[in-house]
Design a protein around this motif. Structure first.
Motif, PDB file in Angstrom:
ATOM      1  N   ALA B 314       4.237   1.770   1.444  1.00 39.79           N
ATOM      2  CA  ALA B 314       3.341   0.856   1.900  1.00 39.79           C
ATOM      3  C   ALA B 314       2.691   0.056   0.616  1.00 39.79           C
ATOM      4  O   ALA B 314       2.121  -1.135   0.917  1.00 39.79           O
ATOM      5  N   ARG B 315       2.560   0.616  -0.363  1.00 41.53           N
ATOM      6  CA  ARG B 315       2.286  -0.088  -1.662  1.00 41.53           C
ATOM      7  C   ARG B 315       3.492   0.244  -2.674  1.00 41.53           C
ATOM      8  O   ARG B 315       4.003   1.511  -2.671  1.00 41.53           O
ATOM      9  N   PRO B 336       8.411  -0.646   3.377  1.00 34.04           N
ATOM     10  CA  PRO B 336       8.264   0.143   4.632  1.00 34.04           C
ATOM     11  C   PRO B 336       9.627   0.535   5.276  1.00 34.04           C
ATOM     12  O   PRO B 336       9.673   1.456   5.923  1.00 34.04           O
ATOM     13  N   ALA B 337      10.170  -0.510   5.809  1.00 35.50           N
ATOM     14  CA  ALA B 337      11.403  -0.645   6.642  1.00 35.50           C
ATOM     15  C   ALA B 337      12.594   0.417   5.913  1.00 35.50           C
ATOM     16  O   ALA B 337      13.239   1.104   6.439  1.00 35.50           O
ATOM     17  N   ILE B 340      11.125   3.883   6.659  1.00 34.30           N
ATOM     18  CA  ILE B 340      11.279   4.255   8.090  1.00 34.30           C
ATOM     19  C   ILE B 340      12.698   4.756   8.472  1.00 34.30           C
ATOM     20  O   ILE B 340      13.086   5.615   8.777  1.00 34.30           O
ATOM     21  N   LEU B 346       4.599   7.341   8.352  1.00 33.76           N
ATOM     22  CA  LEU B 346       3.192   7.314   7.452  1.00 33.76           C
ATOM     23  C   LEU B 346       2.026   7.097   8.703  1.00 33.76           C
ATOM     24  O   LEU B 346       2.195   6.004   9.458  1.00 33.76           O
ATOM     25  N   THR B 353      -6.983  -1.106  11.101  1.00 31.76           N
ATOM     26  CA  THR B 353      -6.162  -2.341  10.560  1.00 31.76           C
ATOM     27  C   THR B 353      -4.747  -1.999  10.524  1.00 31.76           C
ATOM     28  O   THR B 353      -3.862  -3.016  10.472  1.00 31.76           O
ATOM     29  N   ALA B 354      -4.695  -0.719   9.934  1.00 34.13           N
ATOM     30  CA  ALA B 354      -3.233  -0.192   9.501  1.00 34.13           C
ATOM     31  C   ALA B 354      -2.468   0.585  10.721  1.00 34.13           C
ATOM     32  O   ALA B 354      -1.421   0.771  10.516  1.00 34.13           O
ATOM     33  N   GLY B 355      -3.162   1.227  11.572  1.00 36.67           N
ATOM     34  CA  GLY B 355      -2.832   2.234  12.442  1.00 36.67           C
ATOM     35  C   GLY B 355      -2.286   1.581  13.480  1.00 36.67           C
ATOM     36  O   GLY B 355      -1.183   1.416  14.240  1.00 36.67           O
ATOM     37  N   ILE B 356      -3.427   0.706  14.570  1.00 40.86           N
ATOM     38  CA  ILE B 356      -3.135   0.076  15.626  1.00 40.86           C
ATOM     39  C   ILE B 356      -3.470  -1.371  15.488  1.00 40.86           C
ATOM     40  O   ILE B 356      -4.342  -1.652  14.641  1.00 40.86           O
ATOM     41  N   ALA B 357      -2.966  -2.050  16.331  1.00 41.34           N
ATOM     42  CA  ALA B 357      -3.265  -3.492  16.575  1.00 41.34           C
ATOM     43  C   ALA B 357      -4.510  -3.616  17.751  1.00 41.34           C
ATOM     44  O   ALA B 357      -3.772  -3.417  18.880  1.00 41.34           O
ATOM     45  N   LEU B 368       6.677  -0.815  19.227  1.00 38.47           N
ATOM     46  CA  LEU B 368       7.151  -1.890  18.018  1.00 38.47           C
ATOM     47  C   LEU B 368       8.197  -1.283  16.856  1.00 38.47           C
ATOM     48  O   LEU B 368       9.266  -1.845  16.906  1.00 38.47           O
ATOM     49  N   PRO B 369       8.318   0.215  16.674  1.00 35.10           N
ATOM     50  CA  PRO B 369       9.299   0.658  15.851  1.00 35.10           C
ATOM     51  C   PRO B 369      10.520   0.724  16.376  1.00 35.10           C
ATOM     52  O   PRO B 369      11.881   0.808  15.779  1.00 35.10           O
ATOM     53  N   LYS B 419       3.522   7.133  18.474  1.00 34.11           N
ATOM     54  CA  LYS B 419       4.437   6.119  18.014  1.00 34.11           C
ATOM     55  C   LYS B 419       5.369   6.544  16.947  1.00 34.11           C
ATOM     56  O   LYS B 419       6.589   6.114  17.074  1.00 34.11           O
ATOM     57  N   TRP B 420       4.928   7.295  15.785  1.00 34.33           N
ATOM     58  CA  TRP B 420       5.719   7.665  14.758  1.00 34.33           C
ATOM     59  C   TRP B 420       6.619   8.799  15.219  1.00 34.33           C
ATOM     60  O   TRP B 420       7.868   9.114  14.704  1.00 34.33           O
TER      61      TRP B 420
END
Lengths: 320, 510
Positions: B314-315, B336-337, B340, B346, B353-357, B368-369, B419-420
């Motif tokens: 992620a960073r 990230p890709a 995964i 993660l 902001t990073a977990g859900i839209a 999405l994934p 989701k993950w």
């Protein structure tokens, strides 16, 4: 369930209802001039360019970026096509792909500057657009270029299906393509996450920078396509033509995002919004209002559209 | 200390409840003139609630406040604390990096800014005098972004001191609250900061010094108050106390939590990290075996929370390698890709902001994934998949088409988890997975993590909630200043032992 709410359906089709009300009103006041098929087929055909510009604008907007250069892409490509065709007598089979490639290249430049230097796209495309206008004036010697091949006009405005110029069907065809892309492809979802949840998308493996770049290229290509249609519609290229497209396209994109799929930029909403705006202006001019009404209407619609969409989304602060 | 001294600040019986939990439980605090008073306690001990009551951010349920012997009505209206001579310097310092030292100095100073014309020359002269007075080698025209971290901290402190000095109606030196000003400062800079603090107290300023660092508290304070579970455990004369007593007071003897760790037989590691360095982390190595839940923890600025972000790509890490399933990945090039694809998931800390839209629907968020390069999304199928995830992870929502923003925090987090976990990852990385989540949802999240481990997956969980680690972790690594300093295993994984280890590892750099 949420989706079957009457109020939700009213929200989705509110703009369509207002549009029909406009038609009824102007039709009642001027049945002979306004409410004629020839008036409508002219509107449908001549505004295909605006529809396509709006569709093009919508793609970077969905990804959270602005493309203010799109109207100048229209003008530059229109001018380039006219010069290559009328002045240099190159075959259309070569000229048209070149025009589209030029649009793609400008989109690529917009995207590359925005993404590599991390500058806001609003500023980048404002500058690039003005730069393009300079090129247009330069290569066209600030003059209108006419004498474009009649074949192009034939396939843009002269051919009619059900009395409506074929350009309209190009616009509808593109709307279908974009609607499919946004609704049924992974890329559409990636665009949406890039605009509405960029960090979520990035952490889920979406190459957000690439998505934004592609969005700029697509808006460049659509702008170029609109430029070709513009040349075909008038049979000439006018260096200031695009200047009057940007604001209506923005107004239509934002107004379109208040209907059909409220809260999102969507192609059918955009198409309806364009024709709603154009109908309003056409009706008012039939009633005898002069040209200032265009500015009042487009400007007012843009501000009204963003106000409505903010009310719909509960007045959250957001980038767009 | 004589009995006739009027305390600068006297808090009595301060109580504040959040949704049935007592964040502050009739807390008392007395600040004497010219003293530095330490405020100690773990996360959730009530430190920040107390500070936020003073700044007017929270309205207390009960309690009184006196400043210089005069009662002050609570809740304190936001922004009024300055008029009472109270000023705050928070950890983020509240400086605008693009602006100059002078602009920052007078920012928010309404008397100066509301005049018709800002006399910049006079203001710069005044700033120069002020900086000289506080031994701050700084030109008013320097841009804050160019200053060193300690200069920035000093500027923020000088600004706060100046503000309460200037605006006091009755001419008494001000009261400063320094809220964790040191965790990101190098050791020698901390000394410089302390010198400034002592000069301030020599001029009669009283200071509340909030910190997690016991050695710093021992070094700079005159007295300290320890909070635990919202209660004041005691106030100690620094000269008459020592680190062990303070640790004891902070940590307490916690009641054992319901430990839910599954039995684990030794096995070869599923994932190994070597030489991991990031913004704070320095050359960290760790490994986790199938079925294991590894906890990472530390005090503020320890760097444990960097680990999940860096492993998941992620960073970008500045260096480091990951071995997973027999393959080796360079963590300074991981995207990230890639992670995964490698079977890593993660769950980030920043849900909004990073977990859900939040604007998008549950379905859009959940699938999405799974989309990859799809050219024909089947919406009905996706809704079914989402309904499945919602059922398995008991996400309470009216429909898969609802915007994610309409869900409670716990349900949002369960959606993110679903989701993950539907991807059946081998290694799940979590960063503060239960922040702002109710007890019921926490238990459900623990259940899913335990089930994942029972199926042979592994979990790395970075958190500063020690109790959570006691409940679910097989092993805990304690970080300090970017390095692993202690390891707790099996029965040693208790809230108290973890807290103790956190404070003890900080001892080494005293």
């Amino acid at each position: 369930m949420h989706k079957s709410d009457l109020s939700y359906q009213l929200e989705r089709f509110g703009l369509v209802i207002v549009w029909l009300a406009f038609i009824a009103l102007f039709g009642a006041l001027r049945p002979d001039t306004f409410l004629t098929w020839s008036n409508f087929s002219t509107i449908f055909g001549s505004e295909a360019v605006l529809v396509i510009v709006t569709l093009g604008l919508m793609i970077p907007l969905t990804a959270g970026d602005f493309d203010l250069s799109i109207a100048q892409i229209v003008t530059l490509v229109s001018m380039t096509v006219a010069i290559l065709d009328a002045r240099m007598d190159l075959p259309l089979a070569l000229v048209l792909p070149l025009g589209l490639a030029l649009g793609a290249l400008i989109g690529l430049i917009n995207g590359a500057i925005t993404l590599y230097f991390r500058v806001h796209s609003l500023i980048v495309t404002l500058g690039v657009g003005t730069f393009l206008h300079g090129i247009t004036l330069w290569i066209g010697n600030s003059q209108t270029i006419s004498g474009v091949s009649p074949i192009l006009m034939e396939w843009v405005i002269i051919q009619r299906v059900l009395g409506v110029p074929i350009a309209f069907y190009y616009a509808i065809g593109l709307a279908i393509l974009i609607w499919y892309m946004l609704s049924y492809t992974a890329f559409g979802q990636q665009l949406l996450f890039t605009g509405r949840g960029r960090e979520v998308g990035r952490l889920t493996g979406v190459a957000v920078d690439r998505v934004r770049l592609v969005a700029f290229v697509l808006s460049g290509v659509l702008g170029a396509f609109a430029g070709i249609l513009y040349t075909g519609t008038t049979g000439s290229a006018n260096p200031s033509s695009g200047t009057f497209l940007l604001l209506p396209a923005f107004a239509a994109a934002f107004l379109g995002s208040t209907c059909i799929r409220p809260g999102r930029f969507n192609p059918w909403g955009s198409v309806i919004a364009v024709y709603f705006l154009v109908t309003g202006i056409n009706g008012l001019s039939v009633l005898g209002f002069r040209t200032f009404v265009q500015d009042l209407f487009y400007g007012g619609a843009l501000v009204l559209a963003v106000m409505i969409s903010q009310l719909v989304s509960g007045r959250k602060d957001r980038g767009l | 200390m004589s009995q006739t001294v009027i305390p600068r600040l006297a808090i009595k019986g301060l109580t504040k409840t959040f949704g049935g939990v007592r964040a502050l439980d009739s807390a008392d605090l007395t600040l004497l003139p010219g003293e530095v008073h330490g405020l100690l306690g773990t996360n959730g001990s009530g430190k920040s609630t107390l500070i936020k009551v003073l700044s007017g951010f929270h309205a207390p349920d009960e309690g009184t406040l006196e400043i210089d012997g005069r009662p002050v009505a609570l809740p304190m209206p936001l922004g009024r604390s300055e008029a009472h001579g109270l000023a705050f310097v928070h950890q983020n310092l509240g400086l605008l990096p693009e602006a100059t030292a002078l602009e920052n100095l007078i920012a928010g100073d309404h008397e100066r800014l509301n005049s018709w014309r800002i006399n910049w020359r006079a203001e710069a002269e005044r700033a120069r005098k002020l900086f000289a007075e506080h031994h701050l080698k700084l030109s008013p025209q320097q841009v804050v972004a160019d200053l060193s971290p300690v200069q920035r901290a000093q500027l923020a402190i000088v600004r706060a001191a100046d503000r309460v000095q200037e605006h006091r109606s009755h001419g008494v030196p001000g009261i400063l609250v320094l809220d964790e000003p040191t965790p990101f400062l190098p050791q020698e800079d901390v000394r410089e900061l302390f010198a400034m603090i002592r000069r301030l107290t020599a001029r009669g300023v009283s200071i509340i010094f909030v910190s997690h660092d016991i050695d710093e508290v021992l070094e700079v304070t005159d007295r300290s108050t320890v909070l635990r579970d919202g209660k004041v455990i005691g106030t100690y004369e620094t000269a008459a106390t020592n680190r062990a007593d303070l640790v004891e007071a902070i940590v307490g003897r916690a009641v054992a939590a319901d430990r839910r760790v599954l039995a684990l037989s030794p096995a070869a590691p599923i994932a190994e990290v070597r030489g991991l360095s990031g913004e704070i982390l320095k050359d960290v190595a760790l490994s986790v075996q199938p079925g294991e839940i590894l906890g990472l923890t530390g005090l503020i600025g320890a760097g444990h929370d960097e680990v999940p972000m860096l492993i998941a790509g992620a960073r970008a890490a500045s260096a480091g390698q990951l071995s997973l399933n027999g393959r080796t990945y360079d963590l300074n090039q991981m995207a990230p890709a890639d992670s995964i694809a490698a079977g890593i998931a993660l769950i980030p800390a920043d849900r909004q902001t990073a977990g859900i839209a939040p604007d998008l629907s549950l379905t859009e968020n959940a699938v999405l994934p799974l989309l990859r390069g799809s050219l024909a999304i089947n919406h009905r199928r996706n809704r079914r998949i989402t309904a499945d995830v919602m059922r398995k992870f008991s996400v309470k929502a009216s429909s898969p088409d609802q915007p994610a923003a309409e869900l409670s925090g716990g349900n949002q987090q369960k959606l993110v988890l679903g989701k993950w976990l539907q991807l059946e990852p081998r290694l799940v990385l979590l960063d503060e997975p239960t922040q702002g989540i109710d007890v019921g949802a926490r238990q459900e999240i623990y259940d899913h993590l335990l089930a994942l481990c029972a199926a042979g997956g592994a979990v790395i969980c970075a958190t500063s909630e020690f109790e959570q680690l006691e409940i679910i972790a097989h092993r805990v690594l304690v970080f300090d200043r970017g390095r692993i300093k202690a390891e707790l295993k099996g029965a040693d994984v208790t809230k108290a032992a973890i807290a103790k280890a956190c404070y003890e590892v900080a001892e080494e750099h005293a």
